[in-house]
Scaffold this motif. Structure first.
Motif, PDB file in Angstrom:
ATOM      1  N   UNK A  14      16.431 -22.863 -30.266  1.00 30.38           N
ATOM      2  CA  UNK A  14      17.832 -22.520 -29.963  1.00 30.38           C
ATOM      3  C   UNK A  14      18.391 -21.564 -31.020  1.00 30.38           C
ATOM      4  N   UNK A  15      17.938 -21.716 -32.252  1.00 29.27           N
ATOM      5  CA  UNK A  15      18.390 -20.806 -33.317  1.00 29.27           C
ATOM      6  C   UNK A  15      17.834 -19.411 -33.051  1.00 29.27           C
ATOM      7  N   UNK A  16      16.553 -19.355 -32.720  1.00 26.58           N
ATOM      8  CA  UNK A  16      15.941 -18.027 -32.458  1.00 26.58           C
ATOM      9  C   UNK A  16      16.675 -17.328 -31.319  1.00 26.58           C
ATOM     10  N   UNK A  17      16.993 -18.076 -30.283  1.00 24.94           N
ATOM     11  CA  UNK A  17      17.693 -17.480 -29.141  1.00 24.94           C
ATOM     12  C   UNK A  17      19.081 -16.992 -29.556  1.00 24.94           C
ATOM     13  N   UNK A  18      19.760 -17.811 -30.356  1.00 20.97           N
ATOM     14  CA  UNK A  18      21.133 -17.466 -30.761  1.00 20.97           C
ATOM     15  C   UNK A  18      21.163 -16.238 -31.680  1.00 20.97           C
ATOM     16  N   UNK A  19      20.023 -15.913 -32.279  1.00 24.40           N
ATOM     17  CA  UNK A  19      19.987 -14.756 -33.195  1.00 24.40           C
ATOM     18  C   UNK A  19      19.898 -13.423 -32.456  1.00 24.40           C
ATOM     19  N   UNK A  20      19.605 -13.488 -31.175  1.00 25.79           N
ATOM     20  CA  UNK A  20      19.488 -12.256 -30.382  1.00 25.79           C
ATOM     21  C   UNK A  20      20.777 -11.443 -30.471  1.00 25.79           C
ATOM     22  N   UNK A  21      20.616 -10.154 -30.758  1.00 29.09           N
ATOM     23  CA  UNK A  21      21.784  -9.269 -30.783  1.00 29.09           C
ATOM     24  C   UNK A  21      22.459  -9.184 -32.148  1.00 29.09           C
ATOM     25  N   UNK A  22      22.043 -10.024 -33.098  1.00 31.39           N
ATOM     26  CA  UNK A  22      22.622  -9.948 -34.442  1.00 31.39           C
ATOM     27  C   UNK A  22      21.731  -9.071 -35.340  1.00 31.39           C
ATOM     28  N   UNK A  23      22.314  -8.666 -36.472  1.00 29.65           N
ATOM     29  CA  UNK A  23      21.546  -7.849 -37.414  1.00 29.65           C
ATOM     30  C   UNK A  23      20.830  -8.796 -38.374  1.00 29.65           C
ATOM     31  N   UNK A  24      19.536  -8.931 -38.159  1.00 28.25           N
ATOM     32  CA  UNK A  24      18.774  -9.954 -38.877  1.00 28.25           C
ATOM     33  C   UNK A  24      17.880  -9.293 -39.933  1.00 28.25           C
ATOM     34  N   UNK A  25      18.133  -9.633 -41.191  1.00 28.22           N
ATOM     35  CA  UNK A  25      17.407  -9.028 -42.303  1.00 28.22           C
ATOM     36  C   UNK A  25      16.419 -10.048 -42.867  1.00 28.22           C
ATOM     37  N   UNK A  26      15.139  -9.691 -42.865  1.00 28.99           N
ATOM     38  CA  UNK A  26      14.117 -10.572 -43.443  1.00 28.99           C
ATOM     39  C   UNK A  26      13.887 -10.197 -44.900  1.00 28.99           C
ATOM     40  N   UNK A  27      14.169 -11.138 -45.802  1.00 26.84           N
ATOM     41  CA  UNK A  27      13.791 -10.962 -47.205  1.00 26.84           C
ATOM     42  C   UNK A  27      12.409 -11.579 -47.322  1.00 26.84           C
ATOM     43  N   UNK A  28      11.420 -10.715 -47.503  1.00 17.28           N
ATOM     44  CA  UNK A  28      10.035 -11.144 -47.386  1.00 17.28           C
ATOM     45  C   UNK A  28       9.430 -11.431 -48.757  1.00 17.28           C
TER      46      UNK A  28
END
Ligand code: S3P
Length: 176
Positions: A84-98
């Motif tokens: 549900x979290x992954x789905x809710x992230x759709x359309x947001x600006x998601x930055x991966x600090x790797x």
């Protein structure tokens, strides 16, 4: 919404706070909201309700905040393991600090406040999440050797012009 994701110790909270300051947006650390809502520390929630109990609470807090007013949001490292979290992230600006697992252990290895760090299958957990992070991220920033200021600079450059930073600046690191 600007959302920071990545494994424990990547600097989501420090970079997120500095980024929010820079952009004049509120900063929200979802782990902190979870602790306030439960009246318990993360470690106590894991002790009392196990990982599934924690994930349920986490998913509720994260989806609620993602639907709320614009902010810089730092998610706990495992939040993206919940669908549900992954789905809710759709359309947001998601930055991966790797970050590599070795660097995570160097930075926060013995922290008793992070129960997942002490799991015997930590290497498998890290490997299983690596693909998810990359799948969800709008942009990926390796953190090794980079200061908080430098990372904030890269993120604001990318926000101004998404074409200015490649989505995947270097091939995945070899497993450690
Ligand atoms: C977790 C990461 C923690 C916190 C909890 C579980 C994880 O957040 O949400 O201890 O599963 O990776 P940080 O990534 O901020 O340490």
């Amino acid at each position: 919404m600007i959302v920071l994701i990545g494994f424990m110790g990547a600097g989501k909270t420090t970079v997120g706070r500095a980024l929010a300051d820079r952009l004049g947006l509120p900063f929200v650390d979802t782990d902190q909201i979870i602790e306030q809502a439960a009246g318990l520390t993360i470690a106590e929630i894991f002790e009392g309700y196990g990982e599934p109990g924690f994930r349920e609470l986490e998913a509720r807090v994260v989806t609620d905040r993602l639907a709320g007013p614009d902010a810089v949001l730092a998610l706990g490292g495992g939040a993206i393991t919940t669908e549900t979290v992954r789905r809710a992230l759709t359309g947001h600006q998601v930055v991966l600090l790797d970050i590599s697992l070795a660097d995570t252990l160097r930075r926060i290895g013995g922290d008793p406040g992070r129960p997942m760090l002490h799991r015997p299958d930590l290497a498998e957990i890290f490997a299983a999440r690596a693909g998810l992070y990359r799948e969800i991220a709008s942009v990926r920033l390796p953190v090794a050797g980079r200061s908080e200021v430098d990372l904030v600079e890269s993120i604001t450059t990318w926000l101004d012009d998404p074409a200015a930073l490649p989505l995947d600046p270097e091939p995945p690191e070899a497993p450690e």
